[in-house]
Scaffold this motif. Sequence first.
Motif, mmCIF file in Angstrom:
data_model
loop_
_atom_site.group_PDB
_atom_site.id
_atom_site.type_symbol
_atom_site.label_atom_id
_atom_site.label_comp_id
_atom_site.label_asym_id
_atom_site.label_seq_id
_atom_site.Cartn_x
_atom_site.Cartn_y
_atom_site.Cartn_z
ATOM 1 N N GLU A 193 0.810 -1.211 0.000
ATOM 2 C CA GLU A 193 0.000 0.000 0.000
ATOM 3 C C GLU A 193 0.853 1.276 0.000
ATOM 4 O OE1 GLU A 193 -0.757 0.342 4.831
ATOM 5 O OE2 GLU A 193 -2.258 -0.605 3.551
ATOM 6 N N ASN A 194 2.136 1.132 0.365
ATOM 7 C CA ASN A 194 3.027 2.297 0.393
ATOM 8 C C ASN A 194 3.924 2.400 -0.837
ATOM 9 O OD1 ASN A 194 2.323 3.461 2.948
ATOM 10 N ND2 ASN A 194 3.371 1.759 3.959
ATOM 11 N N LYS A 197 3.862 5.806 -2.836
ATOM 12 C CA LYS A 197 4.493 6.890 -2.079
ATOM 13 C C LYS A 197 6.003 6.714 -2.070
ATOM 14 C CE LYS A 197 4.081 9.418 2.280
ATOM 15 N NZ LYS A 197 3.381 9.489 3.594
ATOM 16 N N ASN A 220 8.906 10.399 6.811
ATOM 17 C CA ASN A 220 7.553 9.895 6.537
ATOM 18 C C ASN A 220 7.165 8.731 7.447
ATOM 19 O OD1 ASN A 220 6.055 11.015 3.886
ATOM 20 N ND2 ASN A 220 8.274 11.245 3.639
ATOM 21 N N PHE A 222 8.465 5.665 7.974
ATOM 22 C CA PHE A 222 8.572 4.263 7.553
ATOM 23 C C PHE A 222 9.441 3.475 8.536
ATOM 24 C CE2 PHE A 222 7.553 6.198 3.364
ATOM 25 C CZ PHE A 222 6.429 5.429 3.073
#
Length: 414
Positions: A193-194, A197, A220, A222
């Motif tokens: 899902e990332n 990005k 961000n 992560f």
Amino acid sequence: MKTTPVKGTRDYLPKEAALRDYLQEIIKSTYQEAGFERITTPIIEDAVNLDKSEGGENLNLIFKILKRGQKLSSALNGENPTENDLSDMGLRYDLTLPLSRYYANNRNELMNPFKVIQMDRVYRAERPQKGRLREFMQCDIDIIGNASPDAEVELILTTTRALTRIGLPSFKVKINDRRILKSIFSYAGFTEENHEKLAIIFDKSDKIGINGVKTELEENGFSATAIDTFIGLFEGGSLDLESVAKVCDAEYVASLKYIIDTVNTVSGGAFPVEFTPSLVRGQGYYTGTIFEVEADGYSGAVAGGGRYDNLIGKFLNEDIPAVGFSIGFERIFGILMEQDYEIPGLKKRIAVFYDSDTYAAALQYAGELQKDYLVSTIARPKKLGKFLNRLEANGYDGFAVYGQEDGVKLFGQD
């Protein structure tokens, strides 16, 4: 009333229009020599098609067209109508979505594989600035119906041939595969899902370096473990195909190696073809190979494209392999204009002046001169000398006065 064009669009003077025509003709003839056929599609597309096209950030730049008549009245009378409630069509933001619809609608009449040219205007609601217009030209070639990497090879060779004929300075082709990109992210431990990005951040590595990418990933939020694993892939420098083969399907690497080796063989190494793991391309419809061309002296890419095997399937409910390459026409045109580029082999432009009683004879004389010149017939002005200055300022190379024996006079020559 305003005399200026709408913001983000522009008028083209005769010299500019001539250069645009010249460039487009070179590109089109190069494409046609390679067996591609030209089509045209409407600039207007159904809003549903545009919204579901996976065009990435371009979906935020669509010029939407209001519904009309009773449909608009009904929408306005609804409770809190949205932008989508009020519009049912929009201007195309690129040529790939229209081509996909076109193929779905006409596939029974077309060759398979279908090798197609599109050269037309597209529209994006950009914030106008240098190099970014709201109306601009795209020059695309696509191959539909061929899943083999042979299609990528042909597109790269045909596009680079066109760029060479234009007179572009030395350039290189950067190539990647969206599937390899996703494999790298998954190997590092990032969730799917990332991935989009992550791709946006990774795409900046040419400007901010791998350490800058690491900083943005940390900012961000992560996973530190995933970030360390990801950055570790680049500790020895740039990630090459041999290294990436350890973290992704061997088929993806083999496909890129085949494309690179074949292009190098056929082109004789005329330009470098480089695996670039940070190459992303913004459109979400890309499914496999992606590529760009960078040229010396040009900021950013001068051409780009990739494989989009799922887009046509949105219309036909079956996957149709497709891949395309687009030349950044406006960027190339702008640079050549700044360099005062002269069209090679262009006939000199002259004016033939006539008096009121010699028009028919002057036309015949002008017709004879057209073998060697581009000729305009103009009624002789009262102040010829002053008019000649204006003529030269507008790109004319000389003139002749019908009835005078000295014939054509070129400016700057005695």
